[in-house]
Design an enzyme around this catalytic site. Structure first.
Site, PDB file in Angstrom:
ATOM      1  N   GLN A 144      18.548 129.194 -11.556  1.00  0.00           N
ATOM      2  CA  GLN A 144      19.350 130.222 -12.241  1.00  0.00           C
ATOM      3  C   GLN A 144      20.228 130.993 -11.252  1.00  0.00           C
ATOM      4  O   GLN A 144      21.301 131.472 -11.614  1.00  0.00           O
ATOM      5  CB  GLN A 144      18.436 131.229 -12.972  1.00  0.00           C
ATOM      6  CG  GLN A 144      17.705 130.660 -14.167  1.00  0.00           C
ATOM      7  CD  GLN A 144      16.315 130.171 -13.803  1.00  0.00           C
ATOM      8  OE1 GLN A 144      16.086 129.697 -12.692  1.00  0.00           O
ATOM      9  NE2 GLN A 144      15.389 130.248 -14.730  1.00  0.00           N
ATOM     10  N   ARG A 161      18.367 132.171 -22.094  1.00  0.00           N
ATOM     11  CA  ARG A 161      17.182 132.623 -21.367  1.00  0.00           C
ATOM     12  C   ARG A 161      17.453 134.016 -20.776  1.00  0.00           C
ATOM     13  O   ARG A 161      18.556 134.529 -20.903  1.00  0.00           O
ATOM     14  CB  ARG A 161      16.761 131.608 -20.282  1.00  0.00           C
ATOM     15  CG  ARG A 161      17.817 130.792 -19.605  1.00  0.00           C
ATOM     16  CD  ARG A 161      18.744 131.507 -18.672  1.00  0.00           C
ATOM     17  NE  ARG A 161      18.078 132.386 -17.744  1.00  0.00           N
ATOM     18  CZ  ARG A 161      18.629 133.443 -17.203  1.00  0.00           C
ATOM     19  NH1 ARG A 161      19.881 133.775 -17.482  1.00  0.00           N
ATOM     20  NH2 ARG A 161      17.972 134.220 -16.370  1.00  0.00           N
ATOM     21  N   GLY A 162      16.445 134.585 -20.126  1.00  0.00           N
ATOM     22  CA  GLY A 162      16.567 135.958 -19.640  1.00  0.00           C
ATOM     23  C   GLY A 162      15.968 136.886 -20.694  1.00  0.00           C
ATOM     24  O   GLY A 162      16.322 136.791 -21.873  1.00  0.00           O
ATOM     25  N   ARG A 205       8.367 131.195 -25.934  1.00  0.00           N
ATOM     26  CA  ARG A 205       8.119 131.506 -24.521  1.00  0.00           C
ATOM     27  C   ARG A 205       7.179 132.709 -24.471  1.00  0.00           C
ATOM     28  O   ARG A 205       7.449 133.732 -25.111  1.00  0.00           O
ATOM     29  CB  ARG A 205       9.444 131.787 -23.785  1.00  0.00           C
ATOM     30  CG  ARG A 205      10.348 130.552 -23.751  1.00  0.00           C
ATOM     31  CD  ARG A 205      11.473 130.695 -22.756  1.00  0.00           C
ATOM     32  NE  ARG A 205      11.006 130.613 -21.388  1.00  0.00           N
ATOM     33  CZ  ARG A 205      11.753 130.947 -20.337  1.00  0.00           C
ATOM     34  NH1 ARG A 205      12.972 131.385 -20.495  1.00  0.00           N
ATOM     35  NH2 ARG A 205      11.267 130.829 -19.107  1.00  0.00           N
ATOM     36  N   LYS A 244      10.546 136.339 -12.500  1.00  0.00           N
ATOM     37  CA  LYS A 244      10.710 134.945 -12.085  1.00  0.00           C
ATOM     38  C   LYS A 244       9.867 134.596 -10.859  1.00  0.00           C
ATOM     39  O   LYS A 244       9.776 135.392  -9.919  1.00  0.00           O
ATOM     40  CB  LYS A 244      12.200 134.711 -11.801  1.00  0.00           C
ATOM     41  CG  LYS A 244      12.592 133.317 -11.395  1.00  0.00           C
ATOM     42  CD  LYS A 244      12.104 132.244 -12.334  1.00  0.00           C
ATOM     43  CE  LYS A 244      12.552 132.415 -13.752  1.00  0.00           C
ATOM     44  NZ  LYS A 244      11.818 131.534 -14.718  1.00  0.00           N
ATOM     45  N   ASP A 275      10.643 140.444 -16.616  1.00  0.00           N
ATOM     46  CA  ASP A 275      10.322 139.845 -17.916  1.00  0.00           C
ATOM     47  C   ASP A 275       9.287 140.663 -18.661  1.00  0.00           C
ATOM     48  O   ASP A 275       9.197 140.609 -19.893  1.00  0.00           O
ATOM     49  CB  ASP A 275       9.831 138.408 -17.731  1.00  0.00           C
ATOM     50  CG  ASP A 275      11.008 137.521 -17.405  1.00  0.00           C
ATOM     51  OD1 ASP A 275      11.401 137.492 -16.230  1.00  0.00           O
ATOM     52  OD2 ASP A 275      11.582 136.920 -18.327  1.00  0.00           O
TER      53      ASP A 275
HETATM   54  O1  MRU Z   1      12.989 131.742 -17.106  1.00  0.00           O
HETATM   55  P1  MRU Z   1      14.150 132.684 -17.307  1.00  0.00           P
HETATM   56  O2  MRU Z   1      15.440 132.183 -16.769  1.00  0.00           O
HETATM   57  O3  MRU Z   1      14.241 133.169 -18.734  1.00  0.00           O
HETATM   58  O4  MRU Z   1      13.722 133.927 -16.435  1.00  0.00           O
HETATM   59  C1  MRU Z   1      14.556 135.029 -16.331  1.00  0.00           C
HETATM   60  C2  MRU Z   1      14.103 136.009 -15.333  1.00  0.00           C
HETATM   61  O5  MRU Z   1      13.052 135.895 -14.731  1.00  0.00           O
HETATM   62  C3  MRU Z   1      14.949 137.216 -15.165  1.00  0.00           C
HETATM   63  O6  MRU Z   1      14.877 137.682 -13.858  1.00  0.00           O
HETATM   64  C4  MRU Z   1      14.419 138.300 -16.106  1.00  0.00           C
HETATM   65  O7  MRU Z   1      14.331 137.826 -17.418  1.00  0.00           O
HETATM   66  C5  MRU Z   1      15.247 139.479 -16.099  1.00  0.00           C
HETATM   67  S1  MRU Z   1      16.729 139.165 -16.946  1.00  0.00           S
HETATM   68  C6  MRU Z   1      17.643 140.541 -17.158  1.00  0.00           C
END
Ligand code: MRU
Length: 344
Positions: A193, A44-45, A87, A244, A234
Site C-alpha cells: 500500500q 481498503r483502509g 474483514r 498495519k 485500524d
Molecule cells: O489492510 P488495509 O490496507 O485495509 O490496512 C490499512 C491500514 O492499516 C491503514 O494504516 C489504516 O486503516 C488507517 S487508514 C486511514
C-alpha cells in the site's frame, strides 16, 4: 474525485488493487458485490471500509422490494452480517454498520421513509469523514515543524478514507502551510500500500516522497533520516493501537531513536471497551507472501505466516491526533477510564 461516491443507487469507487497503473472505477449495485470488494481489498483502509459498509446497507435499502418495514429491517440485518464477515480488524466497519442499523430501527414511517433514512445516513457519514479528516489535518499539523522528514506506513491517505486522509491529511495540511516537509513512505509488505498508494498520492500532490523497503526503517532512523512518524489506525483499544503489520516494529525503533511516534485516526476508530487481546487480527492468505503476483517465489510446500495487522502498546505512542484535537497519552488514559466507568 472522492474515493467513494453514491450515484442514484450505485456506489462508485476506485479499484485500488489496480493502482497506480490503471484507474479503474467500479460501479457496485448490491451489498454482496460491495462486501466482496472489501474482502478482496479493492477498497481498503479503516475509515473507507466504514463508509463503504454504510453504503452497502444503503444499496440493500434502495433496491429492496420489501413491502413491510419489518421485512426491510430483516434484509438490512442480513446485509449487515455479510459485511461484518468481510474483514475483522478495522473497527470502523462494525461501528458504521451498527450506526446505520440503529438509525433504521429508530426511524418511523413506511418502507419508503425508511429507505430514505438509511441512504441519507450513509451519505451523512461520507460527508462527516471528509470533515473529520480536515480537522485531524489541522490539529496534527501543529506537531509538524518546518523541514521535518516524516515517515508513514501503509496508506492512510485519501484512498483509505472518503477524501484527504488521516496521517496523510496531517502531512497535506503541513505542506499547504509551507512547512517544506519531506515524506518517507515504507513499501508495506506484502500488499505494498505504501509503494502503490501512498507514494502515488504524494507524488500527485507534489509532496516530496522517498520510498523505502520495510527493512530499511532501522537504517533510516539510525542515520538520522527521520524526524517524526505518523501512521493511521485500524482500531485503537484501551492498551494499544492496532494498525498495519510492521507498525509495532516502527514504534519500537522510533522509541529507541527518540523519534516522536504519532497516530492519526477518527474517534470512530476508538474501541475503548476492548483490549488488544480481545481483538481479532486478520490473517490473510500465505500466497500474499509466497507469491509475487501470480508468480510463486518460495519453494513449493513452504508455508507463510501473514497477519495483516499488529499491536503497538500505548507506551510507544507519543500522541493520538483525532478530530477533537491532540490527545496526549495522559488524555487518552483519562478517556479510557471514563469509557470504563461508563460501561460499569
Ligand atoms: O489492510 P488495509 O490496507 O485495509 O490496512 C490499512 C491500514 O492499516 C491503514 O494504516 C489504516 O486503516 C488507517 S487508514 C486511514
Amino acid at each position: 474525485m472522492r474515493t467513494i461516491e453514491w450515484k442514484d443507487g450505485t456506489v462508485v469507487t476506485i479499484d485500488q488493487t489496480k493502482l497506480p497503473g490503471t484507474t479503474k472505477f467500479l460501479s457496485i449495485k448490491n451489498c454482496e458485490e460491495l462486501s466482496l470488494a472489501i474482502k478482496k481489498m479493492k477498497l481498503r483502509g479503516a475509515p473507507l471500509i466504514g463508509v463503504a459498509a454504510a453504503y452497502g446497507l444503503a444499496l440493500t435499502a434502495y433496491h429492496s422490494k420489501a413491502k413491510e418495514r419489518e421485512e426491510l429491517l430483516r434484509e438490512l440485518e442480513n446485509s449487515a452480517n455479510t459485511l461484518r464477515r468481510t474483514r475483522p480488524t478495522a473497527v470502523n466497519l462494525f461501528w458504521a454498520v451498527n450506526r446505520v442499523l440503529k438509525k433504521a430501527e429508530g426511524a418511523t414511517g413506511d418502507v419508503k421513509a425508511l429507505i430514505g433514512v438509511v441512504v441519507k445516513e450513509a451519505q451523512k457519514m461520507a460527508e462527516e469523514d471528509v470533515e473529520i479528516n480536515r480537522k485531524i489535518g489541522e490539529h496534527g499539523s501543529k506537531l509538524i515543524d518546518y523541514g521535518d522528514v516524516v515517515l508513514t506506513h501503509c496508506n492512510a491517505g485519501s484512498l483509505a478514507t472518503v477524501d484527504y486522509g488521516t496521517a496523510l491529511g496531517v502531512i497535506r495540511t503541513a505542506w499547504k502551510q509551507g512547512k517544506q516537509i519531506k515524506v518517507i513512505a515504507t513499501e508495506t509488505r506484502p500488499r505494498l500500500q505504501g509503494a502503490r498508494l501512498t507514494a502515488f498520492e504524494l507524488k500527485r500532490d507534489g509532496i516530496p516522497v522517498t520510498l523505502i523497503t520495510d527493512s530499511t526503517i532501522g537504517y533510516a532512523m539510525s542515520n538520522g533520516l527521520v524526524n517524526k512518524v505518523i501512521v493511521g489506525a485500524d482500531r485503537i483499544v484501551r492498551d494499544a493501537v492496532i494498525n498495519k503489520i510492521g507498525t509495532y516494529t516502527i514504534s519500537v525503533l522510533a522509541h529507541e531513536h527518540d523519534i516522536p511516534f504519532y497516530v492519526a485516526a477518527p474517534i470512530s476508530t476508538f474501541d475503548l471497551a476492548h483490549t488488544s487481546k480481545e481483538t481479532t487480527i486478520e490473517e490473510r492468505s500465505p500466497k500474499e507472501i509466497t507469491n509475487f503476483g501470480s508468480q510463486r517465489i518460495a519453494a513449493n510446500g513452504v508455508d507463510a505466516l501473514n497477519p495483516a495487522f499488529d499491536v503497538t502498546p500505548i507506551k510507544y505512542v507519543s500522541a493520538i491526533i483525532c478530530e477533537t484535537g491532540i490527545l496526549s497519552i495522559t488524555d487518552f488514559e483519562k478517556l479510557t477510564h471514563g469509557a470504563m466507568r461508563h460501561k460499569s
